[in-house]
Design a protein around this motif. Sequence first.
Motif, PDB file in Angstrom:
ATOM      1  N   LYS A 164       0.158  -3.768   0.483  1.00 27.87           N
ATOM      2  CA  LYS A 164       0.690  -2.586   1.179  1.00 27.87           C
ATOM      3  C   LYS A 164       1.103  -2.943   2.607  1.00 27.87           C
ATOM      4  O   LYS A 164       2.062  -2.407   3.129  1.00 27.87           O
ATOM      5  N   GLY A 165       0.375  -3.865   3.243  1.00 31.34           N
ATOM      6  CA  GLY A 165       0.677  -4.238   4.637  1.00 31.34           C
ATOM      7  C   GLY A 165      -0.475  -3.842   5.538  1.00 31.34           C
ATOM      8  O   GLY A 165      -0.914  -2.693   5.495  1.00 31.34           O
ATOM      9  N   LYS A 219       1.041   7.236   4.341  1.00 29.32           N
ATOM     10  CA  LYS A 219       0.382   6.437   3.302  1.00 29.32           C
ATOM     11  C   LYS A 219       0.996   6.676   1.920  1.00 29.32           C
ATOM     12  O   LYS A 219       1.149   5.754   1.117  1.00 29.32           O
ATOM     13  N   SER A 255      -4.110  -5.533  -4.343  1.00 29.52           N
ATOM     14  CA  SER A 255      -4.505  -4.174  -3.957  1.00 29.52           C
ATOM     15  C   SER A 255      -5.876  -3.845  -4.536  1.00 29.52           C
ATOM     16  O   SER A 255      -6.235  -4.334  -5.606  1.00 29.52           O
ATOM     17  N   HIS A 256      -6.612  -2.986  -3.798  1.00 25.67           N
ATOM     18  CA  HIS A 256      -7.891  -2.468  -4.322  1.00 25.67           C
ATOM     19  C   HIS A 256      -7.707  -1.050  -4.827  1.00 25.67           C
ATOM     20  O   HIS A 256      -8.664  -0.413  -5.244  1.00 25.67           O
ATOM     21  N   GLU A 259      -8.430  -0.429   8.320  1.00 17.82           N
ATOM     22  CA  GLU A 259      -7.961   0.080   7.037  1.00 17.82           C
ATOM     23  C   GLU A 259      -8.814   1.212   6.503  1.00 17.82           C
ATOM     24  O   GLU A 259      -8.394   1.954   5.642  1.00 17.82           O
ATOM     25  N   ASN A 261     -15.664   1.668   6.991  1.00 16.31           N
ATOM     26  CA  ASN A 261     -16.095   0.352   7.473  1.00 16.31           C
ATOM     27  C   ASN A 261     -16.545   0.425   8.928  1.00 16.31           C
ATOM     28  O   ASN A 261     -17.434  -0.301   9.350  1.00 16.31           O
TER      29      ASN A 261
HETATM   30  P1  FAD Z   1      -5.684   1.231   0.214  1.00 17.77           P
HETATM   31  O1  FAD Z   1      -4.980   2.487  -0.146  1.00 17.77           O
HETATM   32  O2  FAD Z   1      -5.752   0.844   1.658  1.00 17.77           O
HETATM   33  O3  FAD Z   1      -7.150   1.236  -0.347  1.00 17.77           O
HETATM   34  C1  FAD Z   1      -7.477   1.627  -1.657  1.00 17.77           C
HETATM   35  C2  FAD Z   1      -8.973   1.562  -1.841  1.00 17.77           C
HETATM   36  O4  FAD Z   1      -9.408   0.207  -1.691  1.00 17.77           O
HETATM   37  C3  FAD Z   1      -9.769   2.312  -0.802  1.00 17.77           C
HETATM   38  O5  FAD Z   1      -9.914   3.657  -1.123  1.00 17.77           O
HETATM   39  C4  FAD Z   1     -11.076   1.543  -0.832  1.00 17.77           C
HETATM   40  O6  FAD Z   1     -11.827   1.922  -1.954  1.00 17.77           O
HETATM   41  C5  FAD Z   1     -10.631   0.146  -1.013  1.00 17.77           C
HETATM   42  N1  FAD Z   1     -10.396  -0.540   0.278  1.00 17.77           N
HETATM   43  C6  FAD Z   1      -9.193  -0.831   0.829  1.00 17.77           C
HETATM   44  N2  FAD Z   1      -9.348  -1.489   1.996  1.00 17.77           N
HETATM   45  C7  FAD Z   1     -10.664  -1.592   2.190  1.00 17.77           C
HETATM   46  C8  FAD Z   1     -11.457  -2.161   3.217  1.00 17.77           C
HETATM   47  N3  FAD Z   1     -10.919  -2.762   4.284  1.00 17.77           N
HETATM   48  N4  FAD Z   1     -12.798  -2.087   3.098  1.00 17.77           N
HETATM   49  C9  FAD Z   1     -13.381  -1.493   2.049  1.00 17.77           C
HETATM   50  N5  FAD Z   1     -12.679  -0.917   1.031  1.00 17.77           N
HETATM   51  C10 FAD Z   1     -11.353  -0.974   1.107  1.00 17.77           C
HETATM   52  N6  FAD Z   1      -1.736  -7.721   4.262  1.00 17.77           N
HETATM   53  C11 FAD Z   1      -0.749  -8.282   4.975  1.00 17.77           C
HETATM   54  O7  FAD Z   1      -0.155  -7.605   5.822  1.00 17.77           O
HETATM   55  N7  FAD Z   1      -0.392  -9.591   4.780  1.00 17.77           N
HETATM   56  C12 FAD Z   1      -0.984 -10.363   3.831  1.00 17.77           C
HETATM   57  O8  FAD Z   1      -0.623 -11.537   3.684  1.00 17.77           O
HETATM   58  C13 FAD Z   1      -2.025  -9.802   3.060  1.00 17.77           C
HETATM   59  N8  FAD Z   1      -2.664 -10.507   2.103  1.00 17.77           N
HETATM   60  C14 FAD Z   1      -3.548  -9.874   1.287  1.00 17.77           C
HETATM   61  C15 FAD Z   1      -4.112 -10.554   0.215  1.00 17.77           C
HETATM   62  C16 FAD Z   1      -4.874  -9.900  -0.719  1.00 17.77           C
HETATM   63  C17 FAD Z   1      -5.415 -10.643  -1.886  1.00 17.77           C
HETATM   64  C18 FAD Z   1      -5.127  -8.505  -0.552  1.00 17.77           C
HETATM   65  C19 FAD Z   1      -5.927  -7.737  -1.555  1.00 17.77           C
HETATM   66  C20 FAD Z   1      -4.657  -7.844   0.538  1.00 17.77           C
HETATM   67  C21 FAD Z   1      -3.880  -8.504   1.478  1.00 17.77           C
HETATM   68  N9  FAD Z   1      -3.369  -7.839   2.580  1.00 17.77           N
HETATM   69  C22 FAD Z   1      -2.377  -8.431   3.319  1.00 17.77           C
HETATM   70  C23 FAD Z   1      -3.920  -6.527   2.993  1.00 17.77           C
HETATM   71  C24 FAD Z   1      -3.120  -5.371   2.441  1.00 17.77           C
HETATM   72  O9  FAD Z   1      -1.863  -5.312   3.071  1.00 17.77           O
HETATM   73  C25 FAD Z   1      -3.850  -4.036   2.672  1.00 17.77           C
HETATM   74  O10 FAD Z   1      -4.028  -3.833   4.025  1.00 17.77           O
HETATM   75  C26 FAD Z   1      -5.209  -3.931   1.992  1.00 17.77           C
HETATM   76  O11 FAD Z   1      -5.212  -4.573   0.747  1.00 17.77           O
HETATM   77  C27 FAD Z   1      -5.577  -2.455   1.755  1.00 17.77           C
HETATM   78  O12 FAD Z   1      -4.642  -1.852   0.896  1.00 17.77           O
HETATM   79  P2  FAD Z   1      -4.967  -1.444  -0.626  1.00 17.77           P
HETATM   80  O13 FAD Z   1      -3.783  -1.805  -1.441  1.00 17.77           O
HETATM   81  O14 FAD Z   1      -6.222  -2.066  -1.052  1.00 17.77           O
HETATM   82  O15 FAD Z   1      -4.999   0.115  -0.663  1.00 17.77           O
END
Ligand code: FAD
Length: 294
Positions: A174-175, A188, A213-214, A279, A283
Motif C-alpha cells: 500500500k505504501g 485509505k 499486505s496484512h 501505520e 502499536n
Molecule cells: P493496512 O490496511 O495498513 O493494515 C491491515 C491490517 O494489517 C491491520 O488492520 C492490522 O491488523 C495489520 N497491520 C498493518 N500494519 C500493521 C502494523 N504496523 N502493526 C500491526 N498490525 C498491522 N512499504 C513501502 O513503502 N515500501 C516497501 O518497500 C515496502 N515493503 C514491504 C514489504 C512487505 C513484505 C510488506 C508486508 C509491507 C511492505 N511495506 C512497504 C509496507 C506497506 O506499504 C504498508 O505500509 C504495510 O504493509 C501496511 O499495509 P497493509 O497492506 O498491511 O494494510
Amino acid sequence: MRGLITGVPVTRRVVDRFVAGENLDQASAVLADLVGEGLTATVDRLGEDTLDASDAAATRDAYLAMLKRFAELGIAGRTEVSVKLSALGQKLPKDAAKITLENAVAIAEAARDAGTTMTLDMEDHTTVDATLGTLRDLRGEFPWVGVAIQAMLFRTEGDITDLATAGSRVRLVKGAYMEPASVAHQDKHEVDKAYVRAMGTLMRSSAYPMIGSHDQRMIDIAHKLVGETGREPDTYEFQMLHGIRATEQRALVAGGETVRVYVPFGDDWYGYFMRRLAERPANVMFFLNSLVKK
Ligand code: FAD
C-alpha cells in the motif's frame, strides 16, 4: 522523539517485536526458525538515506556477508534479500546512480551465487524514477530482481502496467511513507481500491505477483483472483512483515501458499520502527504501555 525512543532501554522489547535482532547471528536464528516452519524470508539490513560512499560500501559488504552466511546455513534457497537503494548510494552528492548500481550489481551477483534473489524496496515518491531506472539496469543481467510498488501513488497504475511482463517479480504494497496529496491517495479507502486494481493487473498478467499486505480483504481478493485466473501456487506469493499477523502467515502456509516474511535486522531501526508505529495506532499504545509497565 528519536532521543526519547532510542534512550529508553525498555524500548528494545517493543522494537524486538518488529526487528529480528541487532546482528546477523540473531537474525540468522530467526530465519532458521521461519524456514523450519515452512515459511520463506526476505531480509533487510536496516539503514537508509546514506550520504557517504563508504557507508554505502559498508552496507553492500554487509549484504555480501549475509548471503554467504545464508548459503553456509543452507537457507539461501528460501531466504532472499531486500535492499533500500538509498542505503547503497542513491542520495550521494556525487555519482549517485553509478555507485548505487555498482553496489546493487555486487549484491545481485552474490544472490545469484548463493542461489537466491533480491528485491528492491521502494522508498518515498521522490526516489521512484531512480529506483525503477536501477531496476531496469539490473534486470538486463539479473531478470529475477524484484521491486516493491506502492498502491497509494497515482503513478502506480502506469508503473504496474509497464512491470507486468513475464516472470517480473513485483511486490505490491500500500505504501508506508507520508506522501503529499499531489502524488498520492490520502484516503485509505482510495488506497485500498488502487491496491485491488493493481493486484488485478498483476494477477491477470504473466508477472510474478508478491502480495505484500496484512489486510485480510486484500488476501481474500488475491485468493479470488487466483481462482479466476487459474494461477498455480508457485506463480505468486504472499508477503508479510516480521511480527505482524504471524498466525495468519502460518495458516496460509498450511493452506499450501508460499509466504515470505520480511525480516529486518540491525541497529539502525529507528525509521523502520517509526513507520510501523505510524501505520497503526494500537502499536503506539503498545509502545506507551511498555514504558509504563517496565
Ligand atoms: P493496512 O490496511 O495498513 O493494515 C491491515 C491490517 O494489517 C491491520 O488492520 C492490522 O491488523 C495489520 N497491520 C498493518 N500494519 C500493521 C502494523 N504496523 N502493526 C500491526 N498490525 C498491522 N512499504 C513501502 O513503502 N515500501 C516497501 O518497500 C515496502 N515493503 C514491504 C514489504 C512487505 C513484505 C510488506 C508486508 C509491507 C511492505 N511495506 C512497504 C509496507 C506497506 O506499504 C504498508 O505500509 C504495510 O504493509 C501496511 O499495509 P497493509 O497492506 O498491511 O494494510
